[in-house]
Motif scaffolding. Structure first.
Motif, PDB file in Angstrom:
ATOM      1  N   VAL A 192       0.838  -1.205   0.000  1.00  0.00           N
ATOM      2  CA  VAL A 192       0.000   0.000   0.000  1.00  0.00           C
ATOM      3  C   VAL A 192       0.870   1.251   0.000  1.00  0.00           C
ATOM      4  CG1 VAL A 192      -1.683   1.316   1.337  1.00  0.00           C
ATOM      5  CG2 VAL A 192      -1.949  -1.154   1.084  1.00  0.00           C
ATOM      6  N   ARG A 233       1.668   2.592  -3.400  1.00  0.00           N
ATOM      7  CA  ARG A 233       0.568   2.882  -4.311  1.00  0.00           C
ATOM      8  C   ARG A 233       0.199   4.363  -4.294  1.00  0.00           C
ATOM      9  NH1 ARG A 233      -3.451  -2.124  -2.615  1.00  0.00           N
ATOM     10  NH2 ARG A 233      -2.046  -3.818  -3.237  1.00  0.00           N
ATOM     11  N   LEU A 253      -6.364   2.907  -4.374  1.00  0.00           N
ATOM     12  CA  LEU A 253      -6.893   2.438  -3.095  1.00  0.00           C
ATOM     13  C   LEU A 253      -8.415   2.386  -3.127  1.00  0.00           C
ATOM     14  CD1 LEU A 253      -4.732   4.629  -0.665  1.00  0.00           C
ATOM     15  CD2 LEU A 253      -4.172   2.361  -1.580  1.00  0.00           C
ATOM     16  N   MET A 312      -9.549   1.638   2.324  1.00  0.00           N
ATOM     17  CA  MET A 312      -8.092   1.763   2.418  1.00  0.00           C
ATOM     18  C   MET A 312      -7.691   3.231   2.464  1.00  0.00           C
ATOM     19  SD  MET A 312      -7.073  -1.210  -0.312  1.00  0.00           S
ATOM     20  CE  MET A 312      -5.298  -1.001  -0.156  1.00  0.00           C
ATOM     21  N   ALA A 313      -8.342   4.063   1.634  1.00  0.00           N
ATOM     22  CA  ALA A 313      -8.027   5.491   1.632  1.00  0.00           C
ATOM     23  C   ALA A 313      -8.347   6.120   2.988  1.00  0.00           C
ATOM     24  CB  ALA A 313      -8.804   6.201   0.518  1.00  0.00           C
TER      25      ALA A 313
END
Length: 640
Positions: A458, A461, A466, A470-471
Motif C-alpha cells: 500500500v 501505491r 486504493l 483503504m483510503a
C-alpha cells in the motif's frame, strides 16, 4: 522522483511512470523531443563536429551546392553552411534559454504565491501584470538594444521579463483551480508549512500548464531572437546566428533561393518541436493525475475576545463561538454562540442534519474556514492555550502535532501525485526530527497501526489505486503521524459501506484505547454516536440545542429536535408502522426564524418561542438544552 519505502530486495514494484517515457509513447511528442535533444547536442558539440570554422572562407567555392565537402553547400563567401548553422545555434538557443529562464524564475513563484494566498498579494500581482502586459514588446526591445549597444543577451532577458505576466496568469489560474482541493487542507492540518505545501503539493499539479507555457514561449523567443538578428539588431556579421543567416540569404533570394532553406527550415522545425513537446508533456502529466472535487480553500480567521472562561479540565474548550461568511445578502452568521468541551481521552459527538453547522464549527476550531469565513465572536482554548492570542505559526504547529483531522472525503484528502508512503513520510518528518529512511519506517508503522493489509504494498501505491476503506485508513494514519492528542473526525464513515464503516469505528475505538487521544466526531448517524461517543452535542441551524452524556440523551432527550431525530431512527420503529419524520427542512442561515430556530418544525412551539432568542438552560447538572418547554418534553418521556 519516488522514494522507495524498503530496499529493492523486499519492496514490491510499484507503477511509477516516468513523464518523459510517457511523452515518448506519443509519436509526435517522441519525434519532437528526439529532434530537440539531437539539435541541442549538435549545437553544443559544434566546435567538435563542425567540419569547418564558422568564419572560414573559400572564395573559389561560393554558392556551392551540397557536396561531400560541404553537406549543405556554401554561402556568398564560400563559408560552410552546416558549420555556421551549428555555431549559430549556440547564439540563438542561448538567447532562448535566457528568456525562458527569466520567465520561469519570475513567473512561476509569483503565480504560485498569488494564486495560493489570494487577498492583497494577489490584488497587487494582478495590477502589476496588467500594467506590464500593456507595455509594447517590440518598442521596449528596440529601446533596450539602443541603450545597451545591440546587446542580444539584454534583449532576451527583457523579452523574458515582458513574458512573465503571461506565465503568472497561467500559474495563478491553475493554482486557484486546485487550491480548494481537500488534500491541500489535509496538508495544512497535518502541519506542513506553506512553502512545503506549495513546493510539494501545488507545484506538481500545475506543472503541466507551466511546461506548456514555457515551451510555447521558447518558440516565440526563438522567433524574436531570429527576427532581431534578421534586422541586424542582434549578433553582427560575420558572427553566425540563425536569424543572421536568413538575412544574408535574403539578399540573394532571386539568384540562390536555396540559401534560405537550411536556417529557415531549422527555425521552423525548432519552433514546431517546442510546441509539440509542450503539448505531449502536458498530456503525459495530465493523464497521470486524477481530478477530485474539494472543499473551499482554507483561510486564517480572526477571533474576537469573549467573556466566558475555559473549562480547566477540558482538552478543548469552545465558548460562544460564532462564524460568518460573506454572501449575496451581506455577511451572514452560519454558526451562532456555540459552546462545548472535549476532555482528554473522551469522544464527543457533534450531531445534526446536514446544514446545521457541524463541519463549520469543527473547521473553525482548526482555523480552516473557507475563503471569506471568519470567527466573529467567541474563544477557543486547547490544553489551556488561548487560540485567540496564539500566532499563526503556533496554530500551524498545533495542527497535525496536537490536533489531527479525518475528512469525510478520504480520496480527496490525499495528494494524487505522491505515493501513500511518501505522503506519510513527509508528515512524519514535518513533526519529528528523523532521517528520510527512518521516516519511511515510521510510515510503514503508521499503516500497521491502522491495521492496513499489506502495508508495504500500500505504501508504494497512489491514492487512486486504493479502495474507499483503504483510503480512509491512510487518512487516519496521516492524522496520527504527528501523534495528536485530539482527533477531529468529520463524517469519517459517510462514503463507506456498512461493513467498512464498522471496521473504521472499531479502529478509532482501538486507537483511542491505545493512544489515549480525544475524539471530536462530526456525524449525523445516531448509531455511530451510540457506538463510539461518551457525550453528544446536538446542533440545529447553527446553534447547540442540547448537550449531555449519550445514555441520558437516548433515554430522555430534552429538546424536541433531539427527540425527533431519535424517533426517526429506523432501528427503533415497529415493523409495519410508518417511520416518524420531522416536518420541513433546516432553514439556510439567512432565513433563520426569529426566536427559536426550530419553532417552525416543533410540535411544542408556542408564541413565546417566536419572540426572542432562546438561551441555554441547565435543568440538571451536566444537561444543557435550548428549549423553553423542555420540562414538558421530560414529563412526556417519563410517561412514555
Amino acid at each position: 522522483m519516488t522514494v522507495a519505502l524498503l530496499p529493492v530486495a523486499t519492496a514490491p514494484t510499484a507503477r511509477r511512470d516516468n513523464t518523459w517515457l510517457r511523452v515518448l509513447r506519443r509519436p509526435l511528442g517522441a519525434v519532437s523531443l528526439v529532434f530537440l535533444a539531437l539539435l541541442v547536442l549538435a549545437v553544443a558539440a559544434a566546435p567538435l563536429i563542425a567540419p569547418y570554422g564558422p568564419l572560414t572562407q573559400d572564395l573559389q567555392a561560393t554558392f556551392a551546392g551540397p557536396s561531400a565537402q560541404h553537406l549543405l553547400g556554401t554561402d556568398n563567401l564560400g563559408r560552410d553552411i552546416l558549420s555556421r548553422l551549428l555555431h549559430g545555434g549556440q547564439v540563438s538557443l542561448l538567447g532562448v534559454a535566457y528568456a525562458v529562464a527569466v520567465l520561469l524564475i519570475g513567473g512561476v513563484p509569483t503565480g504560485l504565491v498569488a494564486g495560493y494566498h489570494r487577498g492583497r498579494i494577489d490584488a497587487v500581482v494582478v495590477r502589476v501584470t496588467d500594467v506590464v502586459l500593456a507595455i509594447p514588446v517590440i518598442i521596449t526591445l528596440l529601446v533596450v538594444l539602443a541603450t545597451f549597444g545591440q546587446n542580444e543577451v539584454a534583449a532576451m532577458i527583457t523579452f523574458g521579463l515582458l513574458g512573465t505576466p503571461g506565465m503568472i496568469r497561467v500559474v495563478r489560474a491553475a493554482t486557484i483551480a486546485i487550491r480548494a482541493d481537500l488534500y491541500l487542507t489535509a496538508a495544512r492540518v497535518a502541519g506542513l508549512s506553506t512553502t512545503q505545501i506549495i513546493r510539494r503539493h501545488v507545484l506538481p499539479r500545475v506543472a503541466g500548464p507551466i511546461i506548456v507555457r514555457a515551451f510555447l514561449f521558447a518558440g516565440a523567443a526563438l522567433l524574436t531572437e531570429s527576427g532581431l538578428a534578421f534586422l541586424g539588431l542582434g549578433v553582427q556579421e560575420p558572427e553566425p546566428s540563425w536569424g543572421g543567416m536568413v538575412a544574408s540569404a535574403s539578399i540573394y533570394i532571386n539568384q540562390h533561393p536555396s540559401l534560405l532553406i537550411p536556417a529557415g527550415v531549422t527555425i521552423a522545425l525548432t519552433v514546431l518541436a517546442f510546441g509539440l513537446v509542450g503539448d505531449a508533456v502536458r498530456d503525459a502529466i495530465g493523464g497521470r493525475h486524477l481530478r477530485y472535487a474539494g472543499s473551499a480553500r482554507p483561510a486564517p480567521h480572526p477571533v474576537d475576545s469573549g467573556t466566558d472562561e475555559e473549562t480547566p479540565s477540558a482538552l478543548l474548550s469552545v465558548r460562544g463561538l460564532s462564524v460568518g461568511f460573506p454572501g449575496e445578502t451581506g455577511f451572514t452568521t452560519v454558526v451562532n454562540d456555540v459552546s462545548f468541551e472535549v476532555r482528554a481521552g473522551e469522544t464527543v459527538g457533534l450531531v445534526g442534519e446536514s446544514g446545521c453547522g457541524k463541519s463549520v464549527t469543527a473547521r473553525a476550531v482548526l482555523g480552516l474556514l473557507a475563503s471569506g469565513g471568519a470567527v466573529t465572536t467567541g474563544r477557543c482554548w486547547f490544553d489551556g492555550e488561548d487560540l485567540r492570542i496564539t500566532g499563526r505559526n503556533r496554530c500551524a504547529d498545533i495542527r497535525g502535532s496536537q490536533v489531527g483531522l479525518i475528512s469525510q472525503e478520504p480520496s480527496a484528502s490525499l495528494d494524487p501525485n505522491l505515493t501513500v508512503g511518501r505522503q506519510l513520510a513527509e508528515i512524519v518528518r514535518r513533526h519529528r526530527t528523523v532521517s528520510r529512511s527512518q521516516a519511511r519506517v515510521e510510515a510503514l508503522d503508521l499503516l500497521q497501526k491502522v491495521q492496513m493489509p499489506e502495508p508495504v504494498a500500500v505504501a508504494g501505491r497512489y491514492p487512486h489505486e486504493l479502495s474507499g476503506g483503504m483510503a480512509q485508513r491512510v487518512c487516519i494514519a496521516a492524522a496520527l503521524a504527528g501523534r495528536p492528542r485530539l482527533l477531529i473526525a468529520d463524517e469519517p464513515t459517510t462514503a463507506l459501506d456498512v461493513t467498512v464503516q464498522a471496521e473504521i469505528l472499531d479502529l478509532l475505538r482501538h486507537l483511542q484505547e491505545t493512544t489515549g487521544m480525544a475524539i471530536l466526531l462530526v456525524t449525523h448517524d445516531w448509531g455511530v454516536v451510540a457506538d463510539l461517543c461518551h457525550r453528544a452535542v446536538v446542533m440545529y441551524a447553527g446553534q447547540v440545542v442540547e448537550s449531555t452524556e449519550v445514555e441520558p440523551m437516548f433515554r430522555r432527550p430534552l429538546h424536541p429536535y433531539t427527540d425527533g431525530l431519535l424517533k426517526s431512527n429506523p432501528h427503533r420503529v415497529v415493523v409495519g408502522e410508518r417511520l416518524p419524520a420531522i416536518a420541513g427542512t433546516v432553514p439556510p442561515p439567512h432565513e433563520w426564524p426569529r426566536g427559536c430556530h426550530f419553532h417552525p418544525r416543533c410540535p411544542l412551539a408556542g408564541p413565546d418561542c417566536m419572540e426572542t432568542a432562546v438561551p441555554i438552560f441547565e435543568p440538571t447538572p451536566g444537561r444543557l438544552t435550548r428549549c423553553l418547554h423542555h420540562d414538558r418534553l421530560a414529563v412526556g418521556a417519563r410517561h412514555a
